[in-house]
Design a protein around this motif. Structure first.
Motif, short mmCIF file in Angstrom:
data_model
loop_
_atom_site.label_atom_id
_atom_site.label_comp_id
_atom_site.label_asym_id
_atom_site.label_seq_id
_atom_site.Cartn_x
_atom_site.Cartn_y
_atom_site.Cartn_z
N LEU A 167 57.53 83.22 -6.80
CA LEU A 167 57.06 82.89 -5.46
C LEU A 167 56.54 81.46 -5.47
N HIS A 168 57.22 80.59 -4.76
CA HIS A 168 56.90 79.17 -4.73
C HIS A 168 56.03 78.88 -3.51
N HIS A 169 54.79 78.47 -3.77
CA HIS A 169 53.84 78.21 -2.71
C HIS A 169 54.10 76.85 -2.06
N PRO A 170 53.67 76.68 -0.82
CA PRO A 170 53.85 75.38 -0.16
C PRO A 170 53.18 74.22 -0.88
N ASP A 171 52.14 74.50 -1.67
CA ASP A 171 51.45 73.41 -2.38
C ASP A 171 52.12 73.04 -3.69
N GLY A 172 53.25 73.66 -4.00
CA GLY A 172 54.00 73.33 -5.21
C GLY A 172 53.72 74.23 -6.39
N THR A 173 52.73 75.11 -6.30
CA THR A 173 52.45 76.04 -7.39
C THR A 173 53.37 77.25 -7.30
N THR A 174 53.44 77.98 -8.40
CA THR A 174 54.34 79.13 -8.49
C THR A 174 53.59 80.34 -9.01
N THR A 175 53.81 81.48 -8.38
CA THR A 175 53.30 82.75 -8.86
C THR A 175 54.47 83.61 -9.31
N ARG A 176 54.37 84.18 -10.50
CA ARG A 176 55.43 85.04 -11.00
C ARG A 176 54.99 86.50 -10.89
N LEU A 177 55.85 87.30 -10.29
CA LEU A 177 55.56 88.71 -10.07
C LEU A 177 56.62 89.55 -10.77
N PRO A 178 56.25 90.68 -11.35
CA PRO A 178 57.24 91.50 -12.04
C PRO A 178 58.28 92.07 -11.10
#
Length: 784
Positions: A766-777
């Motif tokens: 999941l790529h956030h608008p601020d450029g960070t990324t969250t990885r989800l199983p």
């Protein structure tokens, strides 16, 4: 009962034999033509076939397969069971298959086939390389009913009906074949049990023979078709759509009446563009003639591009359905005195689009644009992706990248999306792809559209990303390499392509292409980049290195097009287009320091203008043959320093991809609102261009892809969706929801300004608008 063709029909010789009448369209060998020559007198010929048999009990399954050269409709006890074959190349042929058990009954049964040999090239058929006996009309079929096999052989009965008068295309551009049918000369019970076929002749078995070598055999596989393979695309539907209004209006339809040669004109309005076979129910005296066509608009000029018909009534049971598919909104019919049109409908014959994927947002206009885009692709998806169902029905090599891209995100049935690139992978001996596949414009004597072959490579790259099918992609890579190597002799010392031959189209907008075309060079570089990525994925590092080396040469040379503030379209003009800038971004040719300038150019919509020869064409004005050739490209007569040539709907898929790469995916939703102009000119399907062109063109449907791919942000993170990338960029929207298909199931995303929820069968990035990324199983809810 469910079964696959291989369960019942394993590879090897068929039981059925090739049959036809005693005369095919192949004449005797001569000194000038030792293989025989096709006889135009036998073109557009139809043959009726029958085989009766008796069953004591109806089996639980009765698998069948059938194919022909050129077309067939298979009936079991008078009910249509198959129609085909699917569009194919000149040395290939597929068979239709199914289960006839639901149509069988105890006692007498009959299998009947209406077969037809075109002879004339059509938009959906090109002649095969005939060889003595095959290539001039043939049929083969087999059906298993319990322990018995019903197969084509000399026991079948056949007749050449006098009801149809053979016809021919009017020209290369108007290549549909009119249908002339006299119902008085055909007993409508010919395909039913109990019909007396004793006056019919025995079918002739065609023993395939080669010029040299090979053992003659009447059973497939046979030259020139090779092994017959199962139909690679789903059977087309058959959904009747009745006209909303049927009106007789001789007073204001004088031009139509003159064109049809009839005193009265009936105009049936379907209220939307429809695509399929036109069916007309008439009440009239024996011998009364009804003529007409399915048209985009009820205007005399519209007949210039229509496959029309003339039907002679039998005086009873007068229901006529055209053999060939057509498209349009209006059925315009010429009716003689005393006759009455009772019903007009079109049996829509489209590839299926099962439910599941969707897109919806808080902007009603975008919801409607997405819906109409899907309908436009559906109308142009038959046994191939077509340009339009109305005028041409050709499988253009480049157009289909948009249809395919929409299907990959909005249709869980990917069979056509997977097959179409393979259908188009029929290169000329020099490696270049013809401008269209499996039809009249595949003729090698016609020029190619070089950039269309580069869009085809992008469709192969789509298969790589979405399906992850290594065997499928690997099988297409040699053709992709042949296309790319075709361009190399045009490369100059500066690394750029110069003076590429053929029809360099780019788009209907007046993009300048003479000499070294920046847009063509950028598309070529994108093709090299796509090829290198796929080659590395397949472990072919040598070809990947070759492609990257050529790409680097184009990248260095491409600097010549930069004038200090934007990319010019050629080395000798100051004119600029969004085509060149967008393609350069997608090809990795734009240095990071210029990204802002290029993004600003693409987003400056006030500076964009479009102009197309299609605006002066169209059945709504003078007709498709009445104006200047569409190949004419306007010289700059605009303010080249201030104005930028804007893309027509087709090339906007490249523009939107470029904006996403430039970090402006949030602008795509607003840009898709441009399609409101197309809703105004055709609210049920998208036109070919912003102004003019056909009223239903699949290449104009890119918003139905882009709202899911760029706005909701759902794309494969790895080939085959081993992981999914989700990067919502809503722009002006408050919220959006949607679902896209994957090989593992539906991926559903809901997003608003604060959070995103993902329901996915595979791991998520999941790529956030601020450029960070969250990885989800495998999904979940994440707050921005």
């Amino acid at each position: 009962m469910s079964f696959t063709p291989r369960d019942v029909f394993p590879p090897g010789r068929w039981r059925g034999r090739w049959i036809w009448t005693g005369r095919t369209a192949i004449g005797a060998p001569t000194a000038e033509s030792p293989l025989g020559a096709l006889d135009p007198a036998a073109f557009d010929g139809r043959v009726l076939f029958r085989r009766a048999f008796t069953l004591k009990t109806v089996p639980s399954s009765a698998p069948f397969r059938v194919t022909s050269d050129s077309r067939h409709v298979l009936y079991v006890n008078g009910v249509e069971a198959a129609r085909g074959p699917a569009r194919h190349g000149p040395r290939s042929l597929t068979y239709d298959h199914g289960d006839a058990a639901p149509l069988l009954r105890e006692g007498e049964n009959v299998v009947a086939v209406l077969a037809r040999f075109h002879g004339h090239r059509t938009p959906w058929w090109e002649p095969t390389a005939w060889t003595f006996t095959l290539g001039g009309g043939s049929l083969v079929a087999e059906l298993r009913a319990g322990d018995a096999w019903i197969v084509t052989d000399g026991s079948w009965r056949c007749a050449v009906p006098a009801a149809w008068t053979p016809s021919a295309p009017r020209s290369l551009l108007v290549s549909q074949i009119p249908e002339v049918f006299d119902a008085r000369l055909l007993d409508p019970s010919w395909n039913l049990p109990g019909f007396d076929d004793r006056d019919w002749e025995a079918a002739t078995v065609l023993e395939a023979r080669a010029v040299v070598g090979g053992e003659p055999d009447a059973r497939p596989p046979s030259d020139p078709f090779g092994p017959l393979l199962p139909r690679p695309v789903p059977p087309l539907g058959a959904e009747p759509r009745a006209a909303r209004t049927v009106e007789t209006d001789p007073g204001t339809r004088a031009g139509l009446a003159a064109r049809l040669g009839a005193p009265d004109v009936v105009v049936a309005d379907f209220g939307q563009v429809v695509s399929g076979t036109l069916r007309v129910t008439v009440r009239g005296e024996p011998g009364a003639e009804v003529s007409g066509a399915l048209l985009e608009v009820p205007a005399p000029a519209a007949f210039d591009a229509a496959g029309g018909f003339r039907y002679t009534c039998r005086g009873r049971d007068d229901v006529f359905e055209q053999s060939d598919p057509a498209g349009g909104r209006y059925a315009v019919l010429g009716v003689p005195p005393g006759a009455r049109v009772e019903r007009v409908e079109v049996v829509e014959r489209l590839r299926p689009r099962p439910e599941g994927p969707f897109f919806v947002c808080d902007d009603p206009l975008l919801n409607e644009i997405h819906r109409v885009g899907l309908r436009t692709v559906d109308l142009t998806a038959h046994d191939a992706y077509l340009d339009c169902p109305t005028r041409e029905q050709r499988a253009w090599t480049g157009d289909s990248v948009v249809h395919q891209s929409v299907d990959l995100v909005a249709n869980p049935d990917w069979r056509l999306a997977r097959h179409h690139p393979s259908l188009a992978a029929q290169p000329r001996p020099d490696g270049m792809l013809p401008m269209a596949a499996a039809g009249d414009f595949a003729d090698p004597r016609l020029p190619a559209i070089p950039d269309w072959a580069l869009h085809w490579i992008r469709s192969v790259h789509n298969l790589h990303r979405y399906t992850g099918d290594r065997a499928l992609v690997a099988g297409l890579m040699p053709v992709a390499e042949g296309v790319l190597r075709w361009f190399t002799p045009f490369l100059g010392r500066d690394g750029l392509l110069h003076d590429v031959t053929g029809w360099v189209l780019i788009d209907w907008s007046p993009v300048q292409v003479r000499g070294a075309s920046a847009a063509l060079n950028a598309l070529y570089a994108r093709g090299l980049q796509d090829f290198a990525e796929m080659a590395e994925w397949l472990g072919d590092l040598g070809r990947a290195r070759w492609a990257r080396d050529v790409h680097e040469g184009v990248r260095r040379g491409f600097e010549s097009f930069w004038d200090g503030r934007r990319y010019r379209d050629t080395l000798t003009t100051r004119a600029a287009s969004e085509h060149t800038s967008a393609a350069a971004v997608c090809a990795g040719l734009v240095p990071a320091g210029r990204a802002d300038a290029v993004r600003d150019l693409l987003l400056d919509r006030d500076a964009m203008f479009t102009r197309s020869p299609m605006g002066r064409r169209g059945t709504d004005h003078g007709g498709p043959l009445a104006s200047d050739p569409v190949t004419l490209r306007a010289e700059p007569d605009w303010d080249v320093d201030r104005l930028v040539v804007g893309a027509q709907p087709f090339f906007r898929y490249v523009v939107h991809d470029a904006l996403a790469l430039l970090g402006a995916a949030g602008s795509v939703a607003w840009l898709c609102r441009d399609w409101e102009a197309l809703l105004a000119s055709g609210p049920t399907a998208f036109r070919e261009c912003w102004e003019g062109g056909s009223y239903c063109h699949g290449w104009s449907a890119t918003p139905s892809r882009d709202l899911l791919v760029h706005t909701l942000g759902v794309t494969p993170a790895e080939p085959g969706y081993a992981r999914v990338r989700v990067a919502p960029r809503l722009g002006h929207l408050r919220w959006a929801r949607g679902a896209v298909p994957s090989p593992h199931g539906l991926i559903t995303v809901e997003a608003d300004r604060e959070r995103a929820t993902v329901d996915s069968p595979v791991p998520v990035e999941l790529h956030h608008p601020d450029g960070t990324t969250t990885r989800l199983p495998s999904g979940g809810t994440v707050r921005w």
